[in-house]
Scaffold this motif. Sequence first.
Motif, PDB file in Angstrom:
ATOM      1  N   TYR A 163     -48.451 -42.448 -13.771  1.00  0.00           N
ATOM      2  CA  TYR A 163     -47.855 -42.788 -15.063  1.00  0.00           C
ATOM      3  C   TYR A 163     -47.546 -41.514 -15.852  1.00  0.00           C
ATOM      4  O   TYR A 163     -48.287 -40.519 -15.763  1.00  0.00           O
ATOM      5  CB  TYR A 163     -48.784 -43.698 -15.858  1.00  0.00           C
ATOM      6  CG  TYR A 163     -48.729 -45.136 -15.400  1.00  0.00           C
ATOM      7  CD1 TYR A 163     -47.843 -46.043 -15.995  1.00  0.00           C
ATOM      8  CD2 TYR A 163     -49.532 -45.597 -14.355  1.00  0.00           C
ATOM      9  CE1 TYR A 163     -47.770 -47.361 -15.564  1.00  0.00           C
ATOM     10  CE2 TYR A 163     -49.462 -46.916 -13.916  1.00  0.00           C
ATOM     11  CZ  TYR A 163     -48.583 -47.786 -14.524  1.00  0.00           C
ATOM     12  OH  TYR A 163     -48.500 -49.094 -14.097  1.00  0.00           O
TER      13      TYR A 163
ATOM     14  N   LYS B 123     -52.817 -35.386 -14.853  1.00  0.00           N
ATOM     15  CA  LYS B 123     -52.722 -34.981 -13.442  1.00  0.00           C
ATOM     16  C   LYS B 123     -51.308 -35.194 -12.908  1.00  0.00           C
ATOM     17  O   LYS B 123     -50.799 -34.391 -12.129  1.00  0.00           O
ATOM     18  CB  LYS B 123     -53.724 -35.767 -12.597  1.00  0.00           C
ATOM     19  CG  LYS B 123     -55.165 -35.306 -12.751  1.00  0.00           C
ATOM     20  CD  LYS B 123     -56.068 -36.004 -11.753  1.00  0.00           C
ATOM     21  CE  LYS B 123     -57.491 -35.472 -11.847  1.00  0.00           C
ATOM     22  NZ  LYS B 123     -58.391 -36.123 -10.861  1.00  0.00           N
ATOM     23  N   THR B 124     -50.687 -36.290 -13.339  1.00  0.00           N
ATOM     24  CA  THR B 124     -49.317 -36.562 -12.916  1.00  0.00           C
ATOM     25  C   THR B 124     -48.368 -35.502 -13.471  1.00  0.00           C
ATOM     26  O   THR B 124     -47.501 -34.989 -12.757  1.00  0.00           O
ATOM     27  CB  THR B 124     -48.876 -37.958 -13.389  1.00  0.00           C
ATOM     28  OG1 THR B 124     -49.743 -38.953 -12.816  1.00  0.00           O
ATOM     29  CG2 THR B 124     -47.448 -38.256 -12.989  1.00  0.00           C
TER      30      THR B 124
ATOM     31  N   GLY C 197     -52.746 -38.222  -9.554  1.00  0.00           N
ATOM     32  CA  GLY C 197     -53.187 -39.129 -10.607  1.00  0.00           C
ATOM     33  C   GLY C 197     -52.638 -40.533 -10.431  1.00  0.00           C
ATOM     34  O   GLY C 197     -52.324 -40.975  -9.327  1.00  0.00           O
ATOM     35  N   SER C 198     -52.474 -41.216 -11.547  1.00  0.00           N
ATOM     36  CA  SER C 198     -52.045 -42.615 -11.524  1.00  0.00           C
ATOM     37  C   SER C 198     -50.550 -42.761 -11.296  1.00  0.00           C
ATOM     38  O   SER C 198     -50.078 -43.841 -10.939  1.00  0.00           O
ATOM     39  CB  SER C 198     -52.415 -43.288 -12.850  1.00  0.00           C
ATOM     40  OG  SER C 198     -51.677 -42.718 -13.920  1.00  0.00           O
TER      41      SER C 198
ATOM     42  N   ASP D  48     -50.273 -39.430 -17.770  1.00  0.00           N
ATOM     43  CA  ASP D  48     -51.445 -38.963 -17.036  1.00  0.00           C
ATOM     44  C   ASP D  48     -51.347 -37.450 -16.868  1.00  0.00           C
ATOM     45  O   ASP D  48     -50.385 -36.951 -16.273  1.00  0.00           O
ATOM     46  CB  ASP D  48     -51.502 -39.647 -15.666  1.00  0.00           C
ATOM     47  CG  ASP D  48     -52.773 -39.322 -14.897  1.00  0.00           C
ATOM     48  OD1 ASP D  48     -53.310 -38.216 -15.060  1.00  0.00           O
ATOM     49  OD2 ASP D  48     -53.226 -40.185 -14.118  1.00  0.00           O
TER      50      ASP D  48
END
Length: 307
Positions: free
Chosen positions: A213, A218-219, A210-211, A216
């Motif tokens: 951050y 996904k993170t 992901g990003s 997020d």
Amino acid sequence: MEELLRRFETDSGGSSRLSSSIPAACRSEDCCLGVDEAGRGPVLGPMIYGICFCPLSKKEELKDLKVADSKTLTEAERENLFQKVDEAQSWLGWAVQILSPNMISTSMLQRTKYNLNALSHDTAIALIQHALDSGVQLKEVYVDTVGPAEKYEQKLSQRFPGVQVTVRPKADSLFPVVSAASICAKVARDRLVKGWTFAEDLGEMDSDYGSGYPNDPKTKEWLLKYLDPVFGYPQFVRFSWSTAQTLMDSRAVTVHWDDDEEDGEKAAQRQNNRSMLSYFSSSAEGARGQQTHRFFTERRLKSLTSL
């Protein structure tokens, strides 16, 4: 920039500086310089500070490049603008300082605290000094603020007497030379994060993190997947961030120090957590379903059930 970034990838645990050649015009004419960063907030990847500088007589030409705050641009637009910046090397120079996740975290968690604002200030100062040491005739410096703008401006003015320093919030949208620095920093970070070379053996790693951050999904999912119960995270993760620390507190094994003062609540908590010794049992190793950590593989160590 690709060749320069490869130097950092060979040792991604510290701090590295990458820079263009110094244009001859910048050694003979009065110049302006902009400072900005990329990646201050993410829990994954490095933070990168960038500078860009050019003669005062080239300010209009810099505007003509149509540089803008990197956060308002797509990745493709940033790459295109960085190419224009790099192609203008006869009058435009740049440098970036890469602060690895490991360097950021160890700085913030050392015995004498070194917070992110102090680290940011010192990095910006070092880059400005690098330009001066390289012979750039600096007369004006523009900086995107970290902390109170007035105090930061005073600090830089005292550090660089004879240079007119301007510190403003959102400087990357106010001054083209700061916008150019922002693009250099963001392009360098994008490339490093996308092609990160992991020192750890994570098997068939999921690179969709992901990003980076903390908010997020996904993170967060990636952080859960690659949390080692004893050794924590790969060096790609800023383990000083509260997001990472919270996950380690809840998912990693508990370490008990004999000199800790215990009350009933602490003792009960320890009973509910796995012992670090359980990590080394053969049954626990199989249950984890993870690759053996590189600490063991590099030393050719393995668990034994009997001698």
